[in-house]
Design an enzyme around this catalytic site. Sequence first.
Site, short mmCIF file in Angstrom:
data_model
loop_
_atom_site.label_atom_id
_atom_site.label_comp_id
_atom_site.label_asym_id
_atom_site.label_seq_id
_atom_site.Cartn_x
_atom_site.Cartn_y
_atom_site.Cartn_z
N GLU A 37 0.69 -1.09 0.20
CA GLU A 37 0.15 -0.09 -0.01
C GLU A 37 0.77 1.31 -0.20
OE1 GLU A 37 -3.79 0.23 1.78
OE2 GLU A 37 -3.05 1.32 3.49
N TYR A 66 -13.02 -6.22 9.60
CA TYR A 66 -12.66 -5.94 11.04
C TYR A 66 -12.46 -7.16 11.79
CZ TYR A 66 -13.08 -1.32 9.27
OH TYR A 66 -13.10 -0.21 8.17
N LYS A 93 7.26 2.86 2.26
CA LYS A 93 8.58 2.55 2.61
C LYS A 93 8.87 1.26 1.68
CE LYS A 93 8.03 3.92 7.46
NZ LYS A 93 7.39 3.24 8.77
#
Length: 294
Positions: A17, A148, A275
């Site tokens: 992502e 969830y 990252k």
Amino acid sequence: MKLTEIFKKNKYSLSFEVFPPKTDDVYDGVKTATEEIAKLSPAFMSVTYGAGGGTSKYTLDIAKSIREEFGVPSLAHLTCVSSTKETVVERIADFKAAGIKNVMALRGDIPNGVAGTEKALRHYHHAVELVRELRDSDGDFCIGGACYPEVHPESRSQSDDIRYLWEKVEAGCDFLTTQMFFDNNLLYNFLYKIREAGIIVPIIAGIMPITNAKQVERAIKLSGSFMPQRFKMLVDKFGNDAEAMKQAGIAYATDQIIDLFANGVTNVHVYSMNKPDVAAAIQKNLSGIIGKNA
Ligand code: FAD
């Protein structure tokens, strides 16, 4: 390519992502990080929409370059928060024109400073409404939704949460991506419950590598996730040493993913937070398992 086709084709899928820049001046940096992650040839890459205060104006632009320039299937997020009927119609047309096949329909985080939920959610109140808009459009989209394992923080009970999830899938969700979790048993329990409730679409397990101690507080605040003792010990021991914490966080996330694959979960999405080094390290750790077919 639609994500559902990728899930059928690949034995395992590992995806990453990115989030769009919060301000225009960091756009180039985000684009470079996106390209570096794309070079890893993940199964797909997702681009968030206004999450954590980030701007949504570049979501389409980045999702488009992931697909067109970097050759990786992309998943563009879209939220009810701050969307009017007009902007949703416009976004859907833009997605279609840009060749985006995969869209994640979300309610969105209510931004700080907006005077209440009513202002943030003017025309759409729940993700299911966006799912219907996307399904009724002529975009032929593969539609995703959020789920969830530890229950959405606003839900009264897990059975309510699963009932609404079932409605979201019935409305047209083709797959679901989970909120981050740090204890795989919570996911296994959740999978058992949703399968029992008749939700049989592919589930993508969302894994957040925690690579610095500050992230822990933010992650818990956002997700309400349970931190197992084993994880707390690791932050306690290495939290003050940036290099050690990064290595330990990557190892913990890798360990979670290997356990998921070993237990029959085939799709894992890494919240890689722009990252490339973290994404690359995790992918390298799994190279013997996923091979080139990630
Ligand atoms: P919903 O499905 O609308 O559910 C929200 C709550 O309402 C739940 O408690 C649910 O049980 C309940 N509910 C659902 N339908 C109904 C109904 N019809 N009537 C009454 N109650 C109902 N946020 C961003 O801002 N941008 C992003 O890009 C983003 N990406 C995300 C990606 C993933 C994989 C995940 C897990 C979360 C992401 N988020 C993002 C955060 C997300 O927007 C928040 O968690 C938000 O609080 C809920 O979004 P949702 O789509 O699950 O909402």
